[in-house]
Write a protein that holds these residues in place. Structure first.
Motif, PDB file in Angstrom:
ATOM      1  N   ASN A  49       1.038  -1.385  -0.045  1.00 52.30           N
ATOM      2  CA  ASN A  49       0.140  -0.066   0.010  1.00 52.30           C
ATOM      3  C   ASN A  49       0.832   1.328   0.011  1.00 52.30           C
ATOM      4  OD1 ASN A  49      -2.432  -1.269   0.042  1.00 52.30           O
ATOM      5  ND2 ASN A  49      -2.468  -1.363   2.133  1.00 52.30           N
ATOM      6  N   ASP A  50       2.060   1.194   0.421  1.00 52.81           N
ATOM      7  CA  ASP A  50       3.093   2.504   0.380  1.00 52.81           C
ATOM      8  C   ASP A  50       3.132   2.796  -1.085  1.00 52.81           C
ATOM      9  OD1 ASP A  50       3.375   2.405   3.178  1.00 52.81           O
ATOM     10  OD2 ASP A  50       5.055   1.446   3.201  1.00 52.81           O
ATOM     11  N   ASN A  51       2.973   1.940  -1.958  1.00 58.99           N
ATOM     12  CA  ASN A  51       3.132   2.207  -3.587  1.00 58.99           C
ATOM     13  C   ASN A  51       1.881   2.464  -4.187  1.00 58.99           C
ATOM     14  OD1 ASN A  51       6.009   2.191  -3.075  1.00 58.99           O
ATOM     15  ND2 ASN A  51       6.176   0.128  -3.949  1.00 58.99           N
ATOM     16  N   ASN A  52       0.656   2.451  -3.432  1.00 59.62           N
ATOM     17  CA  ASN A  52      -0.568   2.964  -4.109  1.00 59.62           C
ATOM     18  C   ASN A  52      -0.173   4.297  -4.856  1.00 59.62           C
ATOM     19  OD1 ASN A  52      -1.766   0.536  -3.449  1.00 59.62           O
ATOM     20  ND2 ASN A  52      -3.142   1.399  -2.026  1.00 59.62           N
ATOM     21  N   GLY A  53      -0.955   4.149  -5.811  1.00 58.80           N
ATOM     22  CA  GLY A  53      -0.754   5.454  -6.846  1.00 58.80           C
ATOM     23  C   GLY A  53       0.494   5.961  -7.573  1.00 58.80           C
ATOM     24  N   PHE A  54       0.493   7.003  -7.883  1.00 62.08           N
ATOM     25  CA  PHE A  54       1.890   7.597  -8.444  1.00 62.08           C
ATOM     26  C   PHE A  54       2.178   8.897  -7.975  1.00 62.08           C
ATOM     27  CE2 PHE A  54      -1.504   8.867 -11.355  1.00 62.08           C
ATOM     28  CZ  PHE A  54      -1.009  10.365 -11.754  1.00 62.08           C
ATOM     29  N   LEU A  55       3.636   9.356  -7.911  1.00 65.22           N
ATOM     30  CA  LEU A  55       4.129  10.287  -7.231  1.00 65.22           C
ATOM     31  C   LEU A  55       4.112  11.466  -8.485  1.00 65.22           C
ATOM     32  CD1 LEU A  55       7.067   8.795  -5.503  1.00 65.22           C
ATOM     33  CD2 LEU A  55       5.616  10.139  -4.611  1.00 65.22           C
ATOM     34  N   ALA A  56       3.604  12.760  -8.183  1.00 73.57           N
ATOM     35  CA  ALA A  56       3.396  13.830  -9.356  1.00 73.57           C
ATOM     36  C   ALA A  56       4.617  14.788  -8.990  1.00 73.57           C
ATOM     37  CB  ALA A  56       2.162  14.498  -9.072  1.00 73.57           C
ATOM     38  N   PRO A  57       5.516  14.805 -10.155  1.00 76.36           N
ATOM     39  CA  PRO A  57       6.800  15.903  -9.999  1.00 76.36           C
ATOM     40  C   PRO A  57       6.263  17.069  -9.971  1.00 76.36           C
ATOM     41  CG  PRO A  57       7.312  14.183 -11.309  1.00 76.36           C
ATOM     42  CD  PRO A  57       5.852  14.011 -11.245  1.00 76.36           C
ATOM     43  N   SER A  58       7.200  18.205  -9.458  1.00 75.74           N
ATOM     44  CA  SER A  58       6.690  19.677  -9.465  1.00 75.74           C
ATOM     45  C   SER A  58       6.439  20.002 -10.884  1.00 75.74           C
ATOM     46  CB  SER A  58       7.973  20.395  -9.084  1.00 75.74           C
ATOM     47  OG  SER A  58       8.266  19.864  -7.620  1.00 75.74           O
TER      48      SER A  58
END
Length: 505
Positions: free
Chosen positions: A206-215
């Motif tokens: 669950n720590d990796n659910n979704g994606f990170l959005a860069p600046s």
């Protein structure tokens, strides 16, 4: 006398500007959160038609009164002083000199206010960091970028349809603790159920659910570009010439272009003015999309010409119009790529539509988020009931994390890492590894293409990695902080080949 009056007027002007900048330095982060200066710069350069005027009202109410009042009082003081000096000037040179000294001291004090205002504003909206990024070029593209136009693509005999739903500010943060969210009670249980039963590439972590959005992909048009082209949106300070109906990132090669060249119909449905943020330019120039926006809705007779709510019209209508457009596309006899963008969950507070219910004791933003979750899930269910669904892949993706600075304060203070929601429904491709992936905006581009059964002779397109392979993403390889920092820095490669499109000459 004339010189003294000129100094007085100049002082008043400088005080007004200085205090205005001090207020702006407070207003920007309080209103938009921690956004990069590049985002501010971009929106100064692109068309602003269709924007929500509440931001303008907020600026007027919060930034202008104090500078106007103080500078007005200061001007009145100077006028009274000038009148008194004129009256008393004949009484002696000493009094005249004393009054000049007082004006000089006052002017210097006000100049300090002006300089402080500039410094405060420069730091608050990130101009200092921007100049650092410009003066320290990155080699990220030279080392990791794969030009999608140089890659060979092979489509299955029966080409699959793509339905891609960009969901405004939709985060995995809204999920319950059990699913890695930040809430005891989920704000998006319907979307969570879809993610649980489909592909997220987290594989139980669950720590990796979704994606990170860069600046550089942290606002809507930049997110849409990043997810469909695998590159950030980084426009220089003289960017007007690069953002137009003739040229917008000519060096990018997007999924829209790839699909168009392989016989697809491309369409974008949005409930606002497509010109806002340059979205119309991007989608028309990168895939020849049919744009069905707020003004198209008027022309189609869906809404009256004087109808305007929020950014155009509410999502409740958008989901109904999506069914109309999808039915039309499906009957045309060729594969389609249908993209749509929701808007009701935009900050601040979102838009409560007639279909929203009060699930969270009057917490408007929570209720709006839940409403969007329900409507997206209902649309997915409708698609799954259509005869063309078997040959259709659906991608659900938040565009970026929400910019509401107050609603997330406690969450961010706790150290929670916010990510955007993401799942692929009805993919025909299977990942080669069950390893939980750390992903960013740019990985969605090659992964979406692969989900349609398209094969290509590269594990990476743009700065994105095909998540169906075991190739490391750039987040996994570099770490997110380093990757994000590299993206914000100036790149000679980006300017030459993506911004200017020199490689296409």
């Amino acid at each position: 006398m004339k010189r003294r009056r000129f100094i007085s007027v100049l002082t008043v002007v400088l005080v007004f500007i200085g205090l205005l900048l001090v207020q702006v330095a407070k207003w920007v982060p309080n209103t938009f959160g921690n956004i990069p200066f590049e985002q501010v710069l971009f929106h100064l350069l692109v068309p602003m038609e269709g924007t929500d005027t509440s931001f303008v009202d907020s600026f007027i109410q919060e930034c202008l009164p104090m500078p106007a009042i103080v500078s007005g009082l200061l001007l009145l003081c100077f006028i009274l002083k000038d009148w008194k000096v004129s009256r008393d000037i004949k009484e002696g040179e000493f009094k005249h000199v004393r009054n000049n000294v007082l004006i000089i001291i006052t002017s210097l004090s006000c100049l300090v206010v002006y300089v402080f205002g500039i410094a405060d504003c420069v730091h608050a909206i990130g101009i200092d960091q921007y100049w650092y990024n410009v003066s320290h070029p990155s080699k990220l593209y030279e080392e990791y970028y794969v030009n999608p136009s140089d890659v060979k693509y092979s489509f299955p005999e029966q080409k699959r349809n793509l339905v891609y739903i960009f969901m405004e500010s939709m985060e995995t943060t809204y999920e319950d603790l059990e699913h890695g969210g930040a809430f005891e009670e989920s704000r998006i249980p319907e979307l969570t159920a879809l993610a649980d039963n489909n592909l997220t590439f987290s594989f139980g972590n669950n720590d990796n659910n979704g994606f990170l959005a860069p600046s550089m992909s942290g606002w809507t048009v930049a997110a849409m570009i990043g997810q469909t082209s695998g590159v950030p949106l980084n426009i220089p300070i003289d960017g007007n010439e690069y953002i137009s109906d003739k040229s917008f990132l000519p060096g990018t090669y997007s999924i829209g272009q790839i699909l168009e060249q392989n016989g697809y119909q491309n369409e974008l449905l949005i409930g606002s003015d497509a010109a806002f943020g340059g979205r119309k330019y991007y989608f028309e120039q990168h895939g020849n999309f049919n744009i069905v926006d707020y003004y198209a809705a008027i022309n189609n007779g869906w809404i009256d010409k004087d109808y305007h709510i929020w950014w155009g019209y509410e999502d409740l209508r958008l989901f109904d119009y999506a069914k109309t457009e999808l039915t039309k596309l499906a009957s045309a006899g060729q594969p389609f790529n249908f993209n749509m963008l929701t808007a009701d969950t935009h900050f601040v507070g979102g838009l409560l539509c007639p279909g929203c219910e009060d699930f969270y004791n009057g917490d408007q933003y929570s209720n709006v988020i839940r409403c969007s979750s329900r409507h997206v899930a209902a649309l997915v269910q409708w698609i799954q009931e259509q005869p063309w669904y078997e040959n259709t892949t659906i991608v659900l993706a938040g565009d970026h994390t929400s910019m509401d600075p107050d609603w997330f304060k406690d969450i961010e203070d706790s150290g929670y890492t916010r990510k955007c929601f993401y799942t692929i429904i009805n993919s025909v491709t299977t990942p080669v590894t069950q390893k939980s992936r750390k992903i960013s905006t740019y990985d969605l581009f090659p992964t979406t293409l692969a989900s349609l059964g398209v094969t290509f002779n590269s594990d990476r397109l743009g700065l994105g990695t095909n998540l169906y392979t075991d190739e490391e993403t750039l987040v996994e390889k570099l770490g997110f902080k380093k990757f994000d920092k590299e993206l914000t820095q100036h790149s000679n490669y980006y300017d030459k080949y993506i911004l200017y499109g020199k490689g296409n000459d």
